[in-house]
Design an enzyme around this catalytic site. Structure first.
Site, PDB file in Angstrom:
ATOM      1  CG  HIS A 236      51.830  41.399  36.839  1.00  0.00           C
ATOM      2  ND1 HIS A 236      51.901  40.147  36.273  1.00  0.00           N
ATOM      3  CD2 HIS A 236      52.221  42.271  35.873  1.00  0.00           C
ATOM      4  CE1 HIS A 236      52.316  40.253  35.027  1.00  0.00           C
ATOM      5  NE2 HIS A 236      52.516  41.543  34.762  1.00  0.00           N
ATOM      6  N   PRO A 237      48.989  39.526  37.323  1.00  0.00           N
ATOM      7  CG  PRO A 237      48.292  39.117  35.132  1.00  0.00           C
ATOM      8  CD  PRO A 237      48.662  40.223  36.065  1.00  0.00           C
TER       9      PRO A 237
END
Length: 391
Positions: A236-237
């Site tokens: 996930h960023p």
């Protein structure tokens, strides 16, 4: 039941007549949702081989699954819209229709004499939905487009994959399907507005717009920094640990969306010291040290099989899941419980994801039509002009 009849399941769109001029995937996906929810959908196909996807594989029992998956429950009539007799039948259909859906290149319907302005003049209540690669306006409006073209130009392909790998197409025809969903939602919205205004509308949907709307994190990164995001693989960023991990036998997924869940994860896997490590205390800290954190977690996770960790981590209340292939996902008890693997025309396919109380969601539905299967009956039904009811 004869070949001239289609048994429609009652739904919120029961009683609606939809002229479906869409082809391939983008448009038919949207009109199939209308059909699943009760609308009568008459698919108009060109003389010859009809919709191109009738010739696309894979095939089961000589049926194209590409065609069957997105045309179940519809009627088929072949019309040559350049021939006077067929044009008159088509216009008679328009006079009675609630919805017309098309996904030709912009300008094609106008060239045929069937633009929104022309058809709404004979049926002011008509909802006319157009779905195309780039929409009805803008410098790219007339550019031809397939799903991969849109994925390439939207940025989603560039941001998909691993940092040391090439840009990667999403593993499904995402842009086609997003366009179809937004076309359906536009039609539903316009129908609701018509209940108040009594007037039809032109719904203009672009696959490009639809894909931009689905970029989410990629667009966030651009707005925040002015730069395109880099490829980061499966993580996930903005949250960590939120990634694919490797057990002793195979991969699985762990998603910690906050500090509390991270603490529970650390305790569950026998590494409570990680939760108090200065590098990992808060989400922002973990993001700055996500590579090191993943290494620390992998040291422990590789010591046991995935099934062990799935049980332990789930019991701790932390979101965790196996990494399944399509066959495994299709056979999940959850898939059966949600009626998401149905049979239509003797072929298994995904069910209708829209569940509405008070309406049946059958396990067996009418399959996709053969070419011109309902042609004789449809031509007879619409051979004569019937005036449009005026409010």
């Amino acid at each position: 039941m004869s070949s001239t009849q289609v048994e429609r399941v009652a739904g919120p769109f029961s009683g609606l007549l939809v002229i479906d001029m869409t082809h391939v995937l983008n448009g038919p996906f949207g009109t199939t949702i209308l059909s699943d929810l009760g609308a009568r959908v008459i698919k108009i196909e060109q003389p010859g081989h009809g919709d191109d996807t009738r010739t696309y594989g894979p095939f089961v029992k000589d049926q194209s699954l590409y065609f069957s998956f997105v045309n179940r429950g519809k009627e088929s009539v072949v019309l040559d819209l350049k021939a006077e007799g067929d044009r008159e039948i088509f216009l008679n259909m328009v006079r009675q229709a609630d919805v017309l859906a098309e996904n030709f290149r912009p300008g094609t319907m106008k060239h045929l004499g069937f633009s929104y302005e022309e058809l709404s003049a004979i049926n002011p209540r008509l909802i006319y939905a157009s779905s195309s690669g780039f929409g009805q306006t803008g410098p790219l409006a007339t550019f031809p487009a397939y799903d991969t073209i849109i994925q390439a130009m939207s940025g989603i392909m560039d941001e998909t994959g691993f940092a040391d790998g090439p840009p990667t197409r999403v593993g499904t025809s995402l842009s086609d399907l997003c366009g179809g969903v937004f076309m359906f939602s536009g039609i539903a919205s316009a129908l609701y507005a018509r209940e108040k205004s009594g007037k039809g509308a032109h719904v203009d949907v672009a696959m490009f717009d639809a894909t931009l709307a689905f970029l989410e994190h990629g667009f966030m990164a651009y707005v925040a920094t002015g730069h395109a995001p880099t490829r980061i693989g499966n993580r996930h960023p903005y949250m960590a640990p939120f990634d694919v991990f490797e057990a002793s036998d195979k991969h699985f997924v762990i998603c910690c969306g906050n500090d509390h869940l991270f603490g529970r994860l650390c305790s569950a896997i026998g590494r409570p010291e990680l939760a108090s490590d200065a590098r990992f205390i808060a989400n922002q800290d973990r993001m700055e040290h996500q590579a090191v954190l993943k290494e620390e977690l992998q040291v422990t996770l590789k010591k046991q099989a995935a099934q062990y960790w799935l049980k332990v981590i789930h019991e701790a209340g932390v979101p965790v899941a196996p990494l399944l292939n399509v066959a495994e996902a299709a056979e999940l008890p959850q898939t059966a419980a949600r009626n998401m693997l149905i049979e239509a025309g003797g072929v298994r396919m995904p069910g209708n994801p829209v569940k509405i109380s008070g309406y049946e969601d059958p396990k067996t539905r009418v399959g996709a039509p053969t070419l011109d299967q309902h042609g004789k009956a449809v031509r007879a039904e619409f051979a004569s002009r019937i005036p449009v009811a005026q409010n």
